[in-house]
Scaffold this active site. Structure first.
Site, mmCIF file in Angstrom:
data_model
loop_
_atom_site.group_PDB
_atom_site.id
_atom_site.type_symbol
_atom_site.label_atom_id
_atom_site.label_comp_id
_atom_site.label_asym_id
_atom_site.label_seq_id
_atom_site.Cartn_x
_atom_site.Cartn_y
_atom_site.Cartn_z
ATOM 1 N N ALA A 190 0.857 -1.193 0.000
ATOM 2 C CA ALA A 190 0.000 0.000 0.000
ATOM 3 C C ALA A 190 0.891 1.241 0.000
ATOM 4 O O ALA A 190 2.101 1.147 0.239
ATOM 5 C CB ALA A 190 -0.895 0.013 1.229
ATOM 6 N N LYS A 191 0.319 2.367 -0.290
ATOM 7 C CA LYS A 191 1.053 3.636 -0.181
ATOM 8 C C LYS A 191 0.045 4.776 -0.169
ATOM 9 O O LYS A 191 -1.068 4.612 -0.660
ATOM 10 C CB LYS A 191 1.993 3.810 -1.390
ATOM 11 C CG LYS A 191 3.145 4.742 -1.143
ATOM 12 C CD LYS A 191 4.258 4.034 -0.402
ATOM 13 C CE LYS A 191 5.514 4.857 -0.347
ATOM 14 N NZ LYS A 191 6.679 4.018 -0.078
ATOM 15 N N GLY A 192 0.464 5.898 0.329
ATOM 16 C CA GLY A 192 -0.463 7.020 0.338
ATOM 17 C C GLY A 192 0.226 8.295 0.732
ATOM 18 O O GLY A 192 1.459 8.380 0.749
#
Ligand code: NAD
Length: 429
Positions: A113-115
């Site tokens: 994931a990333k954000g």
């Protein structure tokens, strides 16, 4: 006043195309099952939140935050949060995909994931950044969680940011649940449940992969010249460990500009200087200022991009003199540049291997929180080195066996592990 190059232009990074081309290349080589290919080509969840925050002057500003969850077939989603003007949905998607390949390659029970938030943190006070972070955490709500999706620091976020996220997340839980949520984020300060060694884990891992590469190529790192782009968490620690090994740091570039000194730059002196200079390396007395455009073409042995994506492109690749590129950053080399570099005989230690020490260190922190354990620094560093060596050796062996470059080998291993999980479990229902 210091002019900040990155925040003025905020160019779109175009990393998504690169990660897809890297994936396609490896998927073709292993003739990846077509159904599994369809699954891995898309991201599971893309969360976009708009939220209001009161500024110091009393006005309200609206921010946009992102969290992209690519795949969780091997375990909970894992990946950093970035605060930067270039953060958008495509950047988050690309970085989330790289996390899936990275955690799989490292053999961790995690997905990717990333954000982050699209903003320039230099424009905000500390108390504004705290309110922005807390409100972002609140907006993400139960889309993150210690067994669901575990954020960590990335560009312009740090242990303090993680402590604010933890406190906000815990505060929204019932009293009985609060202390069971310590592992909702990693990269926390030690006093707030962080792990010893997590601060240096990524840079140490970058250094280790260079050391392992040098061992396998009979290269002595003593007196080898290296340059570093990005003098933040990753760039600083990678340089620190390399200098300890006898290598010489000759040039540094950050968001403000570039400096060079062929005789060597003292890593800790430079760090102390930046602390009193709003984080910038510019003006450091024991080095000359260099035009940014000339940075990658400097004479050196090793080049460590440890800032943003797409920094080494077809435009500057042919000018690179280093014979080794160690990717501390995520996606610093685009696919066209890589073709040029490989043709020139330059080796590239790919990001998903080179900077995987960070997520491995995060895994150790998560395990300690989950089990109520506290490990010593020596224990963490020893375990980290063992895992990095295993990953490096597997990538090297695969690259020799399949006669492919290290990135392709790393992708092959990562994707094959995911394929195996899907084949064994099948697709619900
Ligand atoms: P950081 O915020 O601590 O440091 C970033 C550095 O890059 C700063 O020195 C900044 O001035 C510089 N920079 C920003 N824009 C630049 C530009 N346009 N040109 C040159 N320099 C520029 O961030 P970090 O945590 O060190 O992360 C750096 C890279 O490493 C990112 O690509 C990140 O995704 C990757 N990474 C970080 C970790 C981690 O544990 N922090 C783990 C794996 C990968």
């Amino acid at each position: 006043m210091i002019a900040k190059v990155a925040s003025k232009k905020a160019p779109k990074q175009g990393m998504l195309e690169n990660v897809m081309r890297q994936f396609d290349n490896a998927a073709d080589i292993i003739e990846l099952n077509t159904n599994i290919r369809k699954i891995l080509e898309v991201t599971n969840n893309e969360i976009v939140v708009h939220f209001p925050v009161r500024m110091d002057n009393g006005e309200v500003e609206i921010f946009t935050g992102y969290r992209v969850q690519h795949n969780n077939s091997l375990g909970p989603y894992k990946g950093g949060l970035r605060y930067h003007p270039t953060v958008d949905i495509d950047a988050a998607k690309a970085l989330a995909m790289w996390m899936t390949w990275k955690t799989s390659l490292a053999g961790l029970p995690y997905g990717g994931a990333k954000g982050g938030i699209q903003l320039d943190p230099n424009k905000y006070s500390d108390s504004e950044l705290e309110r922005i972070t807390r409100r972002f955490t609140y907006a993400l709500g139960d889309n993150i969680g210690p067994e669901l999706d575990i954020p960590a620091p990335d560009v312009n976020t740090n242990p303090q940011t993680m402590a604010w996220i933890l406190d906000t997340y815990m505060s929204t839980k019932s009293p009985a649940e609060r202390s069971t949520n310590m592992h909702v984020v990693t990269g926390k300060p030690i006093g707030a449940g962080g792990s010893k060694g997590r601060d240096r884990a990524t840079g140490f891992g970058v250094f280790l992969t260079i050391k392992f590469w040098a061992e396998s190529n009979n290269v002595d790192l003593k007196d080898k010249k290296f340059i570093v782009q990005g003098f933040g968490n990753v760039g600083y620690w990678a340089a620190y460990f390399l200098v300890n090994e006898g290598a010489i740091l000759t040039a540094v570039q950050d968001a403000y500009g570039s400096i060079v000194n062929e005789e060597g730059i003292n890593v800790d002196e430079l760090l102390n200087y930046t602390k009193g200079n709003k984080g910038s390396i510019l003006g450091y007395a024991k080095a000359r200022t260099l035009d940014n455009a000339d940075f990658f073409s400097l004479d050196c042995d090793i080049c460590i991009p440890a800032a943003l994506g797409n920094q080494i492109t077809a435009k500057n690749a042919s000018k690179i003199k280093a014979y080794l590129i160690a990717e501390g950053a995520n996606g610093p080399t685009d696919v066209d540049a890589e073709e040029i570099l490989l043709k020139k005989g330059i080796d590239i230690i790919p990001d998903i291997l080179c900077n995987s020490g960070g997520v491995i260190g995060s895994y150790f922190e998560w395990l300690q929180n989950r089990n109520g354990e506290i490990w010593s620094l020596e224990e963490v560093m020893e375990k980290l080195e063992k895992k990095m060596r295993e990953s490096f050796t597997t990538v090297l062996e695969t690259s020799k066996k399949r006669n492919v470059d290290m990135r392709t080998a790393a992708f092959v291993i990562a994707i094959e592990r995911l394929e195996e999980a899907y084949v064994q479990r099948g697709i619900f229902p």
